[in-house]
Design an enzyme around this catalytic site. Structure first.
Site, short mmCIF file in Angstrom:
data_model
loop_
_atom_site.label_atom_id
_atom_site.label_comp_id
_atom_site.label_asym_id
_atom_site.label_seq_id
_atom_site.Cartn_x
_atom_site.Cartn_y
_atom_site.Cartn_z
CB CYS A 143 8.52 2.00 0.03
SG CYS A 143 10.33 2.32 0.28
CB CYS A 193 10.29 6.62 0.15
SG CYS A 193 9.53 5.79 -1.28
CB CYS A 197 10.76 1.38 -3.57
SG CYS A 197 10.12 2.82 -3.36
CB CYS A 237 13.36 5.91 -2.21
SG CYS A 237 12.87 4.21 -1.49
CG ASP A 247 -9.08 -7.74 17.39
OD1 ASP A 247 -9.91 -8.60 16.87
OD2 ASP A 247 -8.83 -6.88 17.07
#
Length: 445
Positions: free
Chosen positions: A212, A215, A234, A237, A360
């Site tokens: 999340c 949170c 979530c 929260c 990369d």
């Protein structure tokens, strides 16, 4: 317009024409020169837009979404400023305005549709002052340039706060975009796909938004569409997928795309599930900003993405599709689009590592190349600067490949002895050169 401003515009246009004659794109040079002579040139010209300024940001889908929005507005008889070539950093944005001026160095434009690279938003937004920002998605992209997703989120958060009156149009299926919109304090509307489309075993790719953004707890998903896009919540929260303002339902994908939004049946000839999101984003921002949507289907019927995005060619009887694939989420969606074609096919993959690509290339290991283990894939050719890396990546999933570093030779070989159905997947710096090769070959007798 001051004499300084007029001189900046005229010289920039001259340089752009000179570059084109020399076979170079020249777009960013025009913007750089204009800014050097008149640092306020973007504000001077953007203030001349009569109606609205739209910007499009996000990891994947910016160019297609931005160009489709521009075409939608043009179909209404409007004059639109647009950086169609995908030159989306500050100089490219400035060039879009400068090169659209008339002989008197002024704009006569109703709208501006501007694609902006996420890193450039902090330099562009304070001057441009958009009315709407479309945020397509936020995925991991070019680690050596953008860093991890948290860095991109911070850049976008800072930029959006510089334009507090701007309305955000976000992909509500993306928890990262949704959390950014909430934290910004800006007004926002959402679009998304409001039904389960894929079974879990069809969709096991690496997820970026597993935790999340509000949170830090582990997210729960009822279903995924791809990457972190889906129906999320979530448990700690209460942060969850919002009620979608422009939901797509009755989804069909494969050899073409179909869905319904606001009771309107949308049909597009493109492959690639991700293009539902691109089309839906355009529908949402256009509809919300008051554009008449009666002609939207007709616009889609005639829209050609071009610029190497799902662009089609026919060369000596071989159907060729060119597309950009520059990060794991985008490449996996390209693989889905290729595999949606049941016919026999050849595939060419070009991987470069120039600065614009990111040096990369470790992201190749996060792509589900094992899906190319299919009887319909008759050959895979690897090309580009990092062709050996790509060949090694395929070897680790027991997929043989041919190595041909020169992309034109690779294409000509498959035109000569392939199955007549060719997909060419390239990352960023290979896109325009490969497109030019294909256009030239298409014109050959």
């Amino acid at each position: 317009m001051t004499l300084r401003g007029k001189f900046a515009i005229k010289l920039s246009k001259f340089v752009a024409k000179l570059c084109l004659k020399m076979g170079r794109q020249g777009v960013t040079w025009a913007g750089l020169i204009a800014r050097k002579i008149e640092p306020n040139i973007l504000k001077i010209l953007s203030d001349q837009i009569k109606e609205k300024v739209y910007i499009v940001c996000g990891t994947n889908g910016k160019t297609t979404t931005n160009n489709m929005l521009c075409t939608t507005l043009q179909s209404q008889g409007k004059k639109v400023i647009c950086n169609r070539t995908g030159s989306n950093m500050l100089n490219g944005v400035v060039s879009a305005f400068v090169l659209a001026t008339d002989d008197d160095c002024t704009l006569n434009a109703d709208y501006a549709c501007i694609e902006i690279d996420e890193v450039s938003t902090k330099r562009v937004l304070p001057t441009l002052k958009p009315d709407y920002m479309v945020l397509t998605n936020i995925f991991r992209d070019q680690l050596d340039r953008y860093g991890e997703i948290d860095i991109t989120l911070k850049i976008l958060d800072d930029a959006i706060k510089m334009a507090p009156d701007m309305t955000l149009v976000i992909n509500g299926d993306d928890p990262l975009s949704h959390s950014l919109a909430i934290k910004s304090g800006n007004k926002f509307i959402t679009y998304g796909i409001s039904e389960k489309v894929f079974d879990a075993d069809e969709n096991a790719e690496i997820r970026e938004g597993r935790f999340c953004a509000m949170c830090g707890a582990k997210m729960h998903y009822n279903y995924y569409h791809y990457s972190q896009l889906g129906d999320y919540a979530c448990p700690e929260c209460g942060f969850k997928r919002p009620e979608i303002d422009y939901p797509a339902t009755h989804i069909h994908h494969g050899d073409h795309l179909e869905f319904t939004v606001e009771g309107n049946h949308i049909n597009a000839r493109y492959k690639g599930f991700y293009n539902i999101y691109n089309i839906l984003a355009v529908y949402a921002v256009a509809s919300h900003s008051g554009v008449d949507m009666k002609g939207f289907q007709s616009m889609l019927d005639h829209f050609n993405p071009e610029n190497g995005r799902i662009e089609h060619f026919n060369i000596k009887g071989t159907d060729v599709e060119l597309n950009l694939a520059k990060n794991p989420a985008g490449f996996n969606q390209n693989i889905n689009a290729v595999m949606a074609d049941p016919k026999d096919k050849d595939v060419i993959i070009l991987i470069n590592d120039r600065d614009q690509d990111g040096n990369d290339v470790s992201w190749l290991w996060d792509v589900d190349f094992d899906r190319f283990k299919d009887e319909s894939i008759k050959s895979i050719t690897v090309s580009g600067i990092r062709c050996q890396d790509m060949r090694l990546r395929l070897k680790y999933v027991d997929i043989p490949s041919h190595l041909e570093g020169n992309i034109e030779t690779a294409i000509r070989n498959k035109i000569a002895d392939g199955v007549g159905n060719l997909y060419v997947l390239v990352n960023y710096t290979g896109l325009y050169s490969t497109r030019n090769i294909l256009k030239r070959m298409e014109g050959e007798k």
